[in-house]
Scaffold this active site. Structure first.
Site, PDB file in Angstrom:
ATOM      1  N   ARG A   7       2.200  -3.746 -16.904  1.00  0.00           N
ATOM      2  CA  ARG A   7       2.643  -4.711 -17.902  1.00  0.00           C
ATOM      3  C   ARG A   7       1.610  -5.816 -18.128  1.00  0.00           C
ATOM      4  NH1 ARG A   7       4.369  -1.413 -14.734  1.00  0.00           N
ATOM      5  NH2 ARG A   7       4.736  -2.985 -13.156  1.00  0.00           N
ATOM      6  N   CYS A  59      11.770  -6.168 -13.107  1.00  0.00           N
ATOM      7  CA  CYS A  59      10.367  -6.568 -13.259  1.00  0.00           C
ATOM      8  C   CYS A  59      10.342  -7.795 -14.149  1.00  0.00           C
ATOM      9  CB  CYS A  59       9.530  -5.452 -13.880  1.00  0.00           C
ATOM     10  SG  CYS A  59       7.820  -5.931 -14.231  1.00  0.00           S
ATOM     11  N   THR A  71       7.683  -9.416 -15.386  1.00  0.00           N
ATOM     12  CA  THR A  71       6.706  -9.313 -16.469  1.00  0.00           C
ATOM     13  C   THR A  71       7.211  -8.421 -17.591  1.00  0.00           C
ATOM     14  OG1 THR A  71       4.979  -9.533 -14.779  1.00  0.00           O
ATOM     15  CG2 THR A  71       4.274  -8.933 -16.984  1.00  0.00           C
ATOM     16  N   THR A  80       2.712 -13.053 -11.890  1.00  0.00           N
ATOM     17  CA  THR A  80       1.515 -12.338 -12.307  1.00  0.00           C
ATOM     18  C   THR A  80       0.822 -13.111 -13.429  1.00  0.00           C
ATOM     19  OG1 THR A  80       2.670 -11.080 -14.023  1.00  0.00           O
ATOM     20  CG2 THR A  80       2.598 -10.113 -11.801  1.00  0.00           C
ATOM     21  N   LYS A  84       1.009  -3.878  -3.847  1.00  0.00           N
ATOM     22  CA  LYS A  84       0.943  -2.676  -4.691  1.00  0.00           C
ATOM     23  C   LYS A  84      -0.058  -1.645  -4.160  1.00  0.00           C
ATOM     24  CE  LYS A  84       2.391  -4.753  -9.121  1.00  0.00           C
ATOM     25  NZ  LYS A  84       3.562  -3.892  -9.400  1.00  0.00           N
ATOM     26  N   CYS A 126       7.940 -12.822  -9.725  1.00  0.00           N
ATOM     27  CA  CYS A 126       7.441 -11.452  -9.632  1.00  0.00           C
ATOM     28  C   CYS A 126       8.205 -10.781  -8.499  1.00  0.00           C
ATOM     29  CB  CYS A 126       5.932 -11.427  -9.363  1.00  0.00           C
ATOM     30  SG  CYS A 126       5.286  -9.753  -9.094  1.00  0.00           S
TER      31      CYS A 126
END
Length: 237
Positions: free
Chosen positions: A49, A84, A86, A128, A168, A198
């Site tokens: 994203r 999520c 974002t 983010t 991640k 986030c």
């Protein structure tokens, strides 16, 4: 299956697993049948994203997310949960693809600040680069009457490092890094409460809870809203 909800997850997978653990742990149960009925769409291959928000030449996540919403809508869940922060940049596109309501994580997170820190005036945001630079939290924070404090470039870079490199990529969190981010937002930026904007930061919070400074954990808050709605919906199952 009747009276269920659908989780739009996989962005990323560890964060989705964290959300599911929290939700299941908070569900009042005495037997297997007391747990909630839900479908988890762990769509791990959804394009990043932040990458698209910062550079529209990158692959857009909108078509695949809209496809997920349309596919799941055929099953008629009671509501959707979008795990999520974002991805809420595309919230209007996703909601336009279905008549079934999608919980708004950003809105619910800001609403909860008055419970977490009733006298808060300045709200810091850790997220983010896509979430921070797109300003998707701005409206909700300002509409609630708070002054928004965004991270410095140094804090933003360190946040990105924790999210993308530690969680991640490497599949683990770093509690010291996480707590330092919160500390800097409070002590150096002057935030009264810090939004964890986030779900990877929420994963970090699950593993190493922040006990010194108040945080508004978006994933924990949306888990509570999910539980509240699901119990109400499934009461008569």
């Amino acid at each position: 299956m009747q009276k269920f909800f659908t989780v739009l997850g996989g962005m990323g997978t560890l964060a989705t697993e964290s959300y599911m653990r929290i939700l299941d742990q908070r569900t009042p149960t005495n037997c297997d049948q007391d747990y909630l009925d839900y479908i988890v769409v762990n769509h791990a291959t959804v394009p990043d994203r932040t990458s698209w928000i910062l550079d529209h030449d990158q692959e857009s996540p909108v078509p695949v997310l809209v496809e997920d919403v349309k596919q799941q809508s055929l099953l008629q869940p009671e509501f959707f949960v979008l795990i999520c922060n974002t991805a809420h940049y595309f919230f209007k596109d996703l909601q336009a693809a279905t008549e079934i309501p999608i919980l708004n994580m950003l809105e619910e997170t800001v609403k909860d600040i008055k419970k977490i820190k009733p006298d808060a005036k300045k709200v810091g945001l850790l997220a983010t680069p896509g979430t921070v630079e797109s300003g998707i939290y701005d409206h909700y924070i300002q509409a609630a009457g708070y002054e928004e404090l965004k991270p410095t470039q140094e804090i933003l870079d360190a946040t990105e490092d924790l999210i993308y490199h530690d969680i991640k990529e490497a599949g683990h969190s770093d509690g010291a890094k996480y707590h330092e981010l919160v500390r800097k937002m409070v002590e150096e930026q002057g935030a009264d409460v810090v939004i964890l904007g986030c779900t990877e930061l929420s994963y970090a919070e699950e593993l190493n809870p922040e006990t010194t400074y108040p945080v508004a954990d978006s994933q924990s808050i949306i888990a509570d809203r999910t539980l509240e709605l699901a119990l109400k919906s499934q009461k008569g199952r």
